[in-house]
Scaffold this active site. Structure first.
Site, PDB file in Angstrom:
ATOM      1  N   ASP A 172       0.826  -1.201   0.000  1.00  0.00           N
ATOM      2  CA  ASP A 172       0.000   0.000   0.000  1.00  0.00           C
ATOM      3  C   ASP A 172       0.870   1.264   0.000  1.00  0.00           C
ATOM      4  OD1 ASP A 172      -2.443   1.286   0.052  1.00  0.00           O
ATOM      5  OD2 ASP A 172      -3.214   0.090   1.718  1.00  0.00           O
ATOM      6  N   ASP A 227      -9.826   3.512  -4.015  1.00  0.00           N
ATOM      7  CA  ASP A 227     -10.585   2.338  -3.554  1.00  0.00           C
ATOM      8  C   ASP A 227     -11.959   2.288  -4.218  1.00  0.00           C
ATOM      9  OD1 ASP A 227      -8.412   1.886  -2.046  1.00  0.00           O
ATOM     10  OD2 ASP A 227      -9.440   1.939  -0.104  1.00  0.00           O
TER      11      ASP A 227
HETATM   12  C1  GLA Z   1      -5.908   1.261   0.916  1.00  0.00           C
HETATM   13  C2  GLA Z   1      -6.031   0.217  -0.184  1.00  0.00           C
HETATM   14  C3  GLA Z   1      -7.166  -0.759   0.159  1.00  0.00           C
HETATM   15  C4  GLA Z   1      -6.917  -1.409   1.495  1.00  0.00           C
HETATM   16  C5  GLA Z   1      -6.764  -0.332   2.550  1.00  0.00           C
HETATM   17  C6  GLA Z   1      -6.339  -0.859   3.902  1.00  0.00           C
HETATM   18  O1  GLA Z   1      -6.975   2.104   0.940  1.00  0.00           O
HETATM   19  O2  GLA Z   1      -6.260   0.825  -1.409  1.00  0.00           O
HETATM   20  O3  GLA Z   1      -7.304  -1.734  -0.847  1.00  0.00           O
HETATM   21  O4  GLA Z   1      -5.781  -2.224   1.440  1.00  0.00           O
HETATM   22  O5  GLA Z   1      -5.775   0.613   2.162  1.00  0.00           O
HETATM   23  O6  GLA Z   1      -6.309   0.183   4.818  1.00  0.00           O
END
Ligand code: GLA
Length: 530
Positions: A172, A227
């Site tokens: 991430d 996301d």
């Molecule tokens: C980010 C990623 C997600 C997930 C979250 C966890 O937002 O894009 O897919 O892994 O972190 O906090």
């Protein structure tokens, strides 16, 4: 000349595959001559030659419900639902509370949430013929700061992931103030290579630093978008936004290097059955990674049918690895094409993003064929073939629905190889007086239409291990024989690599890795390891 035969089509398809492989090989060779770093990392490790398929917890569960029990239940559900047989393989925790950093700077497992430890969870997954996915961050901490990030500890952390036997790591991009994506992720790549375990590297900078321009040499897939939803509820509008952003990047995708518009929302609260299906169709034609994000322990029959539709998955897992894109828009309807498949057929998607039913004519010239060609049309959700017909095909598509089609000169529509193994781990224990010889097998099969060529062993096995591969139709057996002659008391490990070679081009279609452990001088007998 009459109707083209299956053999005729396969010969043409082989030539096409050969052409594409040779072109990419030559390209890779030219790049190698100029610089030591490969342009495509997967050209060396053979990983993720088709888009990775599996499951990650984030979309459904967010952080706190994650623990060993949940991940094991999901691994079991991958098998009982038929998803494993359809190709879903990678499974493991996302951001949760899996590890912390000890006083010595090294990562330590969180045994309260994961009583078997992270290696123990990996063994459970490998024993079931699934592959192990873990998660970390390129910054100082993961997003919620529940876990340490890798910054300043890249080499130690990648060594820990290798020791836990991860096969896939998502990295991430939270808490990375002042860091440059290409630099941080390249350092993590170097750390992974130094750790010596082949691991699918999933970059998750949500498009920051435009990874589609450089990350093929670093990892195997990269997020192109933010996301797709907040944990627990699907969001159709966000999914459409991610689709639009990812569509534009189609030229960057190919075997071992994929655009990733985020995990699947199929089967989550907030989507209708129709939206589940059209969402899955979009991810299939975009050759997007298929990491399911729903609760696999309680799926409706319709969700299972959608996620295990082999004909749709065949589009996603096609070995040419082309990402389809929009070739024509008309009001609220889109025609997606540009995705040639290994047998010379093509995938086409007609998507209606509007609120009224639409009738759409797909002219053969829209998809790069002659309008006069006589083509068969396979509807991959209805499982029906029509044709041959010239000119084009007309489909009626309900609001938010999609017609996913495969169009070809022949009506055969073969399925590409999908590899399923009964285990990725063997453990031997040898004790007592004198040298011992023990044997165990791993079975690997393809669910594709054609038999695979015999897997070809990679060099470099230790002298105590002999692997013999035999072929019985679609199944191949890896017979592993260990001999303890001359070995001192202690623990030994080997990772077996075999490549499946496309017979006409001589280039790999798929690469398989599994672990063999040997303990000499432990408790008596052969420990099965599964
Ligand atoms: C980010 C990623 C997600 C997930 C979250 C966890 O937002 O894009 O897919 O892994 O972190 O906090």
């Amino acid at each position: 000349m009459g109707t083209p035969t299956w053999e005729h089509d396969m010969r043409r398809a082989s030539l096409l595959v050969l052409g594409v492989f040779i072109a990419s090989l030559l390209h890779i060779q030219v790049m190698r001559a100029q610089s030591p770093a490969p342009r495509v990392r997967a050209a060396q490790d053979g990983l993720a030659l088709t888009p990775p398929m599996g499951w990650y917890p984030w979309n459904e569960f967010g952080q706190d419900p994650q623990n060993e029990t949940l991940i094991k239940q999901i691994a079991d559900a991958l098998i009982s639902s038929g998803m494993k047989e359809a190709g879903f393989a990678y499974v493991g925790p996302d951001e949760g509370r899996c590890f912390s950093r000890g006083a010595n700077g090294k990562l330590t497992d969180n045994f309260s949430g994961y009583p078997s430890g992270l290696r123990g969870l990996g063994d459970y997954i490998h024993q079931r013929g699934l592959k192990y996915a873990l998660y970390t961050d390129a910054g100082t901490h993961t997003c919620s700061k529940a876990m340490p990030g890798t910054k300043g500890h890249e080499f130690e952390d990648m060594a820990a992931f290798a020791a836990w036997r991860a096969d896939y790591v998502k990295i991430d991009w939270c808490n990375t103030e002042g860091q440059v994506p290409s630099e941080s992720y390249s350092k993590l790549r170097d750390a992974q290579l130094a750790a010596g375990r082949p691991i699918v590297f999933s970059l998750c900078s949500w498009g920051d630093g435009e990874p589609w321009k450089w990350a093929a040499a670093v990892g195997h897939l990269w997020r192109t978008t933010g996301d797709i939803c907040a944990p627990g509820k699907a969001d159709w509008n966000l999914a459409m936004k991610n689709t639009a952003e990812n569509e534009k990047l189609f030229a960057a995708a190919g075997p071992g290097h994929w655009n990733d518009p985020d995990m699947l929302i199929t089967g989550m609260d907030g989507l209708s059955e129709t939206q589940n299906r059209s969402f899955f169709s979009l991810w299939c034609i975009m050759a997007s990674p298929l990491m399911a994000g729903n609760d696999l322990r309680k799926m409706t029959p319709s969700t299972i049918q959608t996620l295990t539709n082999r004909e749709a998955i065949a589009i996603n897992q096609d070995p040419l690895g082309i990402q389809g894109h929009i070739v024509r828009r008309d009001g609220q309807t889109q025609i997606w094409a540009g995705k040639r498949l290994f047998d010379g057929s093509q995938a086409v998607l007609v998507f209606n993003s509007g609120t009224a039913p639409a009738q759409v004519h797909v002219a053969w010239s829209d998809i790069g064929s002659e309008d006069s060609a006589a083509l068969y049309v396979r509807d991959l959700w209805m499982h029906q073939t029509t044709g041959p017909q010239s000119g084009g095909a007309t489909v009626t598509v309900a609001p938010n629905d999609a017609a996913l089609l495969r169009i070809a000169k022949s009506s055969a529509f073969p399925a590409p190889p999908i590899i399923v193994a009964d285990s990725y781990w063997l453990s031997f224990r040898a004790s007592g007086a004198g040298p011992q010889k023990l044997s165990r097998t791993i079975m690997v099969k393809t669910t594709g239409t054609d038999d695979l060529a015999l897997w070809k062993m990679h060099a470099g096995l230790p002298s105590w291990l002999i692997v013999e591969v035999t072929k019985h139709g679609k199944t191949q057996t890896f017979a592993n024989t260990i001999s303890t002659a001359g070995l001192a008391k202690g623990a030994y490990h080997a990772q077996v690599r075999a490549d499946n070679i496309e017979p006409r081009s001589g280039l790999p279609l798929s690469t398989l890795y599994y672990d063999v452990d040997l303990e000499v001088g432990g408790a008596a007998g052969a420990h099965t390891g599964r």
